[in-house]
Design an enzyme around this catalytic site. Sequence first.
Site, PDB file in Angstrom:
ATOM      1  N   ASP A 159       0.810  -1.213   0.000  1.00 39.47           N
ATOM      2  CA  ASP A 159       0.000   0.000   0.000  1.00 39.47           C
ATOM      3  C   ASP A 159       0.844   1.264   0.000  1.00 39.47           C
ATOM      4  OD1 ASP A 159      -2.571  -1.117  -0.109  1.00 39.47           O
ATOM      5  OD2 ASP A 159      -2.328  -1.784   1.938  1.00 39.47           O
ATOM      6  N   THR A 160       0.791   1.946  -1.129  1.00 41.33           N
ATOM      7  CA  THR A 160       1.577   3.146  -1.386  1.00 41.33           C
ATOM      8  C   THR A 160       0.892   3.890  -2.514  1.00 41.33           C
ATOM      9  OG1 THR A 160       3.635   1.988  -0.801  1.00 41.33           O
ATOM     10  CG2 THR A 160       3.868   3.948  -2.151  1.00 41.33           C
ATOM     11  N   VAL A 161       1.108   5.197  -2.613  1.00 41.41           N
ATOM     12  CA  VAL A 161       0.692   5.912  -3.818  1.00 41.41           C
ATOM     13  C   VAL A 161       1.922   6.504  -4.479  1.00 41.41           C
ATOM     14  CG1 VAL A 161      -1.623   6.444  -2.966  1.00 41.41           C
ATOM     15  CG2 VAL A 161       0.214   8.105  -2.603  1.00 41.41           C
TER      16      VAL A 161
END
Length: 525
Positions: A347-349
Amino acid sequence: MRDFEKPGRSAVFAANGVCATSHPLAAGAAVDILKAGGNAADAALAAAAVLGVAEPHMCALGGDCFVLIKPAGTETVHALNGSGRAPAAAMAEKLRAEGHSTVPLNAPAAVTIPGAVDAFCALSEKHGRMELGQVFGAAIRYAEEGIPVAPRVARDWAAQSDHLQGAARDLHLPGGKAPKAGQLFRAPGQAEVLRRIAREGRTGFYEGEVAEDFATTLQGLGGWHTMEDFAATSCDWGDPISSTYNGFELLEHAPNGQGATAMLILNILSHFDLAAMDPLGPERAHIEAEATKLGYDARNRFLADADHCTRLAHMLAPETATNLAALIDPARAMADPARLSEAVHRDTVYLTVVDRDRMAVSFIYSIYHPFGSGIASQKYGIMMQNRGAGFTLEEGHANEMAPGKRPMHTIIPAMLRHEGRLVMPFGVMGGAYQACGHAHFLTNLLDYGMAPQAAIDAPRAFPEEGMLNLESTYPEATAAALAERGHKVQPAPDPIGGAQAIWMHDSGVLEAASDPRKDGCAIGY
């Protein structure tokens, strides 16, 4: 050229400026800033702020970021480390004495001091044109009025929210349930914190009521964090590290990020004739999986806070890649490298922006695991990362938890240069996968001649925890042949990562690509 009779997406071509992100409203906010006279730094910050509202399980003001930026009028690239440190009272021996072999994911011990906001302010001050009040305007509006939950976000939200606790649960599970696609999500506390940062700079976040909210919340749960820890937070400017592959120069952020791992994997792959292999065949997938195992083994042993990372030169030395490549049996899978205790996540942008003056920004932003630690500040509802789970508790290890130390990070922004000219800012989301993802994306581009969008769309594989995860778009024959080579093949439990890229053509035209595995898109003008 893609087959227009099959599902897919076209690249976005633009002449003035473009942004690619994992959420269309964030990309739209960035382009609005560009049209209003802001530059790529302003636009990247606008997009990042919106993503904190639009994808709260991925990123938040309580997280970290890394940035690579090429200012207008130069080919020099600067690196900004916006990752936070362990509090002054953090000690691995305390956790070992309590019986822990790894840092507990959903406890205050995993919460490192957030570094992203300090980096936001530093990036704006050094390279931005606009006041932060204007840059954060869209994010503040969405946080107050509500932002529609996107389909992929809704899917992940429902699946990844079990560990939310206290104020975080109240905010993110209205009525006790994850919001559905199209439902409005509001975060008024976040709007207030953004206003304070716009008004007071970093002081509005790291001192006063906001910092007190963080410290009090964590101390109430048994945390080590103090107001002094927040006030002492500081980002760092530096230079990227670089390596070459197929005549192109890859620029990555220096440790404590894992960009060197991507470089090592590519250095190993350079000893094989990938271009002669079927891009979707078992030979290529096998060689890349083996190179990835070796690269991650080196990562786990060597990478840490820059002050403790003593073997980087050895890791990137040509002879190291030569020796590791010689260990790969083209016909048989090797055992997985020794596992240490640092956690992995997905989970990362990631976002990238290029403006009309050709300032280019490669920007990655995260709270580590889904919804980070699951802990939000009691008053303002700001999610806190669990990046401290990236430390190991192994005594004497370079990445052992210690006071004021940064953990090894999985998130890595990147850029590509050719003959001294920047040609592409890019990044791949997906937690531990990111280094493997950088290598896979670049081999798609540079060995197989794929356009950026096709290189992003192509099937992905990732060896992890003794299994080789394959996306469903791989041919069945490839999966069967990999199993015959000794890989424990399984369908990927989720789409593997996400990616964004902008190719800067010699003609001046910008070609932007965005991953269909997410909700996002590229938008230009």
